[in-house]
Motif scaffolding. Structure first.
Motif: not given
Length: 489
Positions: A224-232
């Motif tokens: 879940x937070x990994x998706x945010x870092x990936x999109x960033x």
């Protein structure tokens, strides 16, 4: 992306910070018979000593277990178990001991010492190293975005020693390592896209992919937070040529898949299929059948408890983080750091909402909101721009709250990070009351038969001079930087 890379944190201070954080995490220890610790250790012991992942002979000693077919397994993702395997193997070889040579009994001091050695060795060689490394990278990131070494140091110390990330780093629970790996991945993206010379370097996408991949092996919900870092990361590379973007993405994917492979191998060994997880056979926790492995939807009342409740409230165990939202707002308002500020806010919100959605949101025996620990470094980042922008009395407020939070988390790490149920305000009783009574765990008291007071005194004798050096050197570095920018008469 700018043409010149941001200023780097001074190496001497970074080394001192690493030593301080590693020492702090390794010096104190949590209870090896805590089910979250022991279930991971039992699986590691079985892998080393029996060549399988079953914990049948240990299953009566832990409530955290899964039953699949006729055998019992740890119900956790295998990351921390796999990280414990080298320590179990080394300890077995050095001592000539093994589980079968000890009575498998919670009342046995021999078995307690057998587990304790392997857990402390695992913490010192894996968890403490990860947290210390993440603190150094946060120091570099915060220094780079503010231009102030002391601001960077405040953020790094705020994360590693002024939040319960410290206490949870004395365990082999997954929360603190996941938070560290998310910070490492974030630094890799930021540093790798912050200067023209950095873009062609392969180490940043490899570090990014490996950190996110291994974080998922430790705790599946890191997706879940990994998706945010990936999109960033995609946003940070949006202006690059497609061939370069493809090369960076390929390196990231390669590292991520390599990091995920041990989990697939473990699952094959344990369950005869790479796509089965221990959570599918959890025993005794009916709430795990709610939603997806206990996840439903965020509950507002739970969120309030996580932030300000007397039982798990973050503001009580890390009061310095009361300032963090103001610092993140500063990052978001500044064009040069807006995307980083939004990322830090997004990761924090995702982690808190996940925690508020979980059936067992309170984490069982826990001091503070243990499922929210991965957000600590991203909140602490907000302290850096405040220190840089404020002065005088406002800085003294930050320093005071930082010192108070460090003292609180020293007590948590030394006395009790897994406070049991039944206490109206567990930070005071049992944590602080036990700390003041000398009921703490230190390396000298556990292994050298020192009194706990002497063990704490030795830690302070080692840690306080390092802390003084860090602030002194950071202040001198900032002064030198200001002098170099001053106009020549």
């Amino acid at each position: 992306m700018t043409g010149a890379a941001p200023v780097r944190a001074p190496h001497a201070i970074a080394i001192g910070l690493f030593l301080l954080v590693w020492l702090s995490c390794s010096w104190f220890g949590s209870q090896e018979f805590n089910p979250n610790n022991s279930t991971r250790l039992f699986a590691a012991i079985s892998l080393v000593e029996q060549g399988d992942a079953t914990i049948d002979e240990f299953q009566a000693l832990t409530i955290d277990k899964a039953k699949i077919g006729d055998h019992y397994y740890t119900d956790k993702s295998p990351g921390m178990t796999l990280m414990a395997v080298p320590s179990v193997w080394i300890a077995d070889r050095l001592t000539g001991d093994s589980a079968r040579r000890n009575p498998i009994d919670l009342a046995s001091s021999r078995f307690e010492n057998y587990l304790k050695l392997r857990m402390r060795l695992t913490v010192a060689t894996t968890v403490a190293v990860l947290i210390a490394f993440a603190a150094v990278l946060l120091f570099d990131l915060a220094t780079g975005v503010t231009g102030s070494v002391k601001a960077g140091l405040v953020a790094a110390l705020g994360y590693a020693t002024a939040t319960p990330a410290w206490g949870w780093s004395t365990t082999i629970f997954g929360h603190a390592p996941v938070g560290a790996l998310l910070l490492i991945a974030t630094w890799a993206v930021w540093r790798g896209t912050s200067g023209v010379r950095e873009l062609g370097r392969w180490r940043y996408p490899l570090m990014f992919g490996a950190a996110l991949g291994w974080a998922i092996v430790i705790e599946l919900q890191t997706v879940l937070p990994g998706v945010a870092v990936g999109l960033w990361a995609i946003w940070r590379t949006r202006s690059l040529s497609w061939p370069l973007r493809f090369r960076l993405a390929a390196l990231t994917a390669l590292a991520g898949l390599a990091a995920l492979t041990p989990m697939l191998v473990y699952n094959e060994i344990a369950f005869a299929t790479p796509f089965k997880v221990g959570y599918q056979g959890v025993v005794g926790f009916d709430g795990m059948q709610q939603g997806l492995f206990g996840l439903t939807y965020p509950h507002f009342d739970v969120l309030v408890q996580l932030l300000a409740g007397p039982d798990r409230g973050l503001v009580f165990v890390a009061p310095v983080l009361l300032l963090a939202p103001f610092g993140l707002a500063r990052l978001i308002r500044a064009p040069a750091t807006r995307d980083l500020g939004w990322l830090a806010l997004a990761v924090t919100v995702i982690v808190l909402l996940y925690n508020a959605s979980y059936y067992y949101w309170d984490g069982g025996y826990s001091t503070g909101p243990r499922h929210s620990i991965p957000a600590m470094g991203f909140l602490a980042l907000g302290l850096a721009p405040l220190w840089r922008a404020w002065g005088g009395t406002a800085r003294r407020l930050i320093a005071g709250l930082l010192g108070l939070s460090m003292a609180i988390n020293l007590a948590i790490a030394a006395a009790e990070v897994t406070a049991p149920h039944g206490y109206p305000f567990p930070l005071y009783d049992p944590v602080i009351t036990r700390f003041l009574a000398g009921q703490i765990r230190t390396v000298p008291s556990e292994w050298w038969r020192w009194g706990t007071g002497f063990g704490l005194a030795l830690y302070l004798t080692l840690a306080l001079p390092i802390l003084w050096f860090l602030f002194r050197a950071a202040g001198l570095s900032d002064r030198d930087e200001q002098n170099s920018l001053a106009p020549v008469a």
